[in-house]
Design a protein around this motif. Sequence first.
Motif, PDB file in Angstrom:
ATOM      1  N   VAL A  15       1.084   6.158  16.982  1.00 13.01           N
ATOM      2  CA  VAL A  15       1.742   6.304  18.279  1.00 13.01           C
ATOM      3  C   VAL A  15       3.160   6.781  18.062  1.00 13.01           C
ATOM      4  N   ILE A  16       3.580   7.810  18.806  1.00 15.84           N
ATOM      5  CA  ILE A  16       4.958   8.290  18.754  1.00 15.84           C
ATOM      6  C   ILE A  16       5.571   8.115  20.136  1.00 15.84           C
ATOM      7  N   SER A  44       0.797  -1.233   0.000  1.00 11.20           N
ATOM      8  CA  SER A  44       0.000   0.000   0.000  1.00 11.20           C
ATOM      9  C   SER A  44       0.826   1.277   0.000  1.00 11.20           C
ATOM     10  N   TRP A  45       2.103   1.175   0.310  1.00  5.80           N
ATOM     11  CA  TRP A  45       3.004   2.324   0.479  1.00  5.80           C
ATOM     12  C   TRP A  45       2.640   3.163   1.708  1.00  5.80           C
ATOM     13  N   GLN A  46       1.822   2.637   2.603  1.00  2.00           N
ATOM     14  CA  GLN A  46       1.565   3.309   3.874  1.00  2.00           C
ATOM     15  C   GLN A  46       2.819   3.207   4.745  1.00  2.00           C
ATOM     16  N   ALA A  47       3.257   4.332   5.324  1.00  2.00           N
ATOM     17  CA  ALA A  47       4.363   4.299   6.286  1.00  2.00           C
ATOM     18  C   ALA A  47       3.856   3.648   7.573  1.00  2.00           C
ATOM     19  N   LEU A  48       4.493   2.555   7.976  1.00  2.00           N
ATOM     20  CA  LEU A  48       4.060   1.809   9.155  1.00  2.00           C
ATOM     21  C   LEU A  48       4.953   2.071  10.366  1.00  2.00           C
ATOM     22  N   LEU A  49       6.231   2.332  10.122  1.00  2.00           N
ATOM     23  CA  LEU A  49       7.185   2.663  11.178  1.00  2.00           C
ATOM     24  C   LEU A  49       8.082   3.785  10.682  1.00  2.00           C
ATOM     25  N   VAL A  50       8.471   4.677  11.593  1.00  2.00           N
ATOM     26  CA  VAL A  50       9.443   5.717  11.261  1.00  2.00           C
ATOM     27  C   VAL A  50      10.367   5.897  12.453  1.00  2.00           C
ATOM     28  N   ASP A  51      11.682   5.808  12.202  1.00  2.00           N
ATOM     29  CA  ASP A  51      12.690   6.109  13.214  1.00  2.00           C
ATOM     30  C   ASP A  51      13.169   7.542  13.017  1.00  2.00           C
ATOM     31  N   HIS A  52      13.222   8.306  14.109  1.00  2.00           N
ATOM     32  CA  HIS A  52      13.628   9.714  14.070  1.00  2.00           C
ATOM     33  C   HIS A  52      14.915   9.887  14.886  1.00  2.00           C
ATOM     34  N   TYR A  53      15.909  10.538  14.310  1.00  2.00           N
ATOM     35  CA  TYR A  53      17.213  10.702  14.954  1.00  2.00           C
ATOM     36  C   TYR A  53      17.454  12.172  15.301  1.00  2.00           C
ATOM     37  N   ARG A  69      12.945   9.344  18.538  1.00  2.00           N
ATOM     38  CA  ARG A  69      11.525   9.014  18.556  1.00  2.00           C
ATOM     39  C   ARG A  69      11.222   7.909  17.547  1.00  2.00           C
ATOM     40  N   VAL A  70      10.265   7.060  17.903  1.00  2.00           N
ATOM     41  CA  VAL A  70       9.826   5.979  17.017  1.00  2.00           C
ATOM     42  C   VAL A  70       8.319   6.097  16.856  1.00  2.00           C
ATOM     43  N   ALA A  71       7.870   6.150  15.611  1.00  2.00           N
ATOM     44  CA  ALA A  71       6.441   6.278  15.314  1.00  2.00           C
ATOM     45  C   ALA A  71       5.907   4.977  14.736  1.00  2.00           C
TER      46      ALA A  71
END
Length: 245
Positions: free
Chosen positions: A203-204, A165-174, A182-184
Amino acid sequence: MQYYAQEHPEKDNFLFLYKQRITSPSSMAGEVLLVHETANQVKDPRRAWRYDPGRRRAFRTPTVAYDAPALASDGLSTIDNFDMFSGSPDKYNWELKGKKELFVPYNAYHLHSDQLSYDDIVRPGHINQEIARYELHRVWVVEATLKETKDNIYSRRTFYLDEDSWQALLVDHYDEQGELWRVAEAHALNYYEVPVLWTTLDVIHDLKAKRYIAFGLDNQESMYDFSKSMNYRQFTSSALRREGR
């Protein structure tokens, strides 16, 4: 409460209309954010207005972009954290790193259930993991690295996008030192009546503050009505002032 519309008289560079109203706590109740989202925000930045119930007036706000603090997030989220990433991508260099298999939040139907209360979900430190669901999926890995001439509180972001689907499911922030900050998580499911794969809860987790924020809790609310028709007149600054009155 949040509302969307997809009708606009200026359609060339238009993406959607968005309105967010705070209903509680009482100290913030009545505050409203209105956004006209554009597709190319370098060419035409998003337009935003805010209604302040204390002053009983609506005013244009230029700060609804990039890493400005998100409304009612207690400093745990930025504007460009919305929907895992929103706004102009121009501050980062983007690189497609390839595919990998990863356990990601997916098919979150239990988490979406109207048989659950918010107290069933929200727990100290993290959401109730007996309700959340994760499964092994192939994801695209996309890395965004902050350009040397640009400023943002996140020096790098790594996105894990659902292959289907190209939906962002996880994002790591540095952070600026390159440390994970942060982890979303986007807890996704299929809304078959549309049809669309979208999230029921974002959730973040702030690893430094040891706190988290949850967006989109809807278990005790009426379900989304995707058939509801809304028009441009409901998303003007004049409408914002009328709602306040």
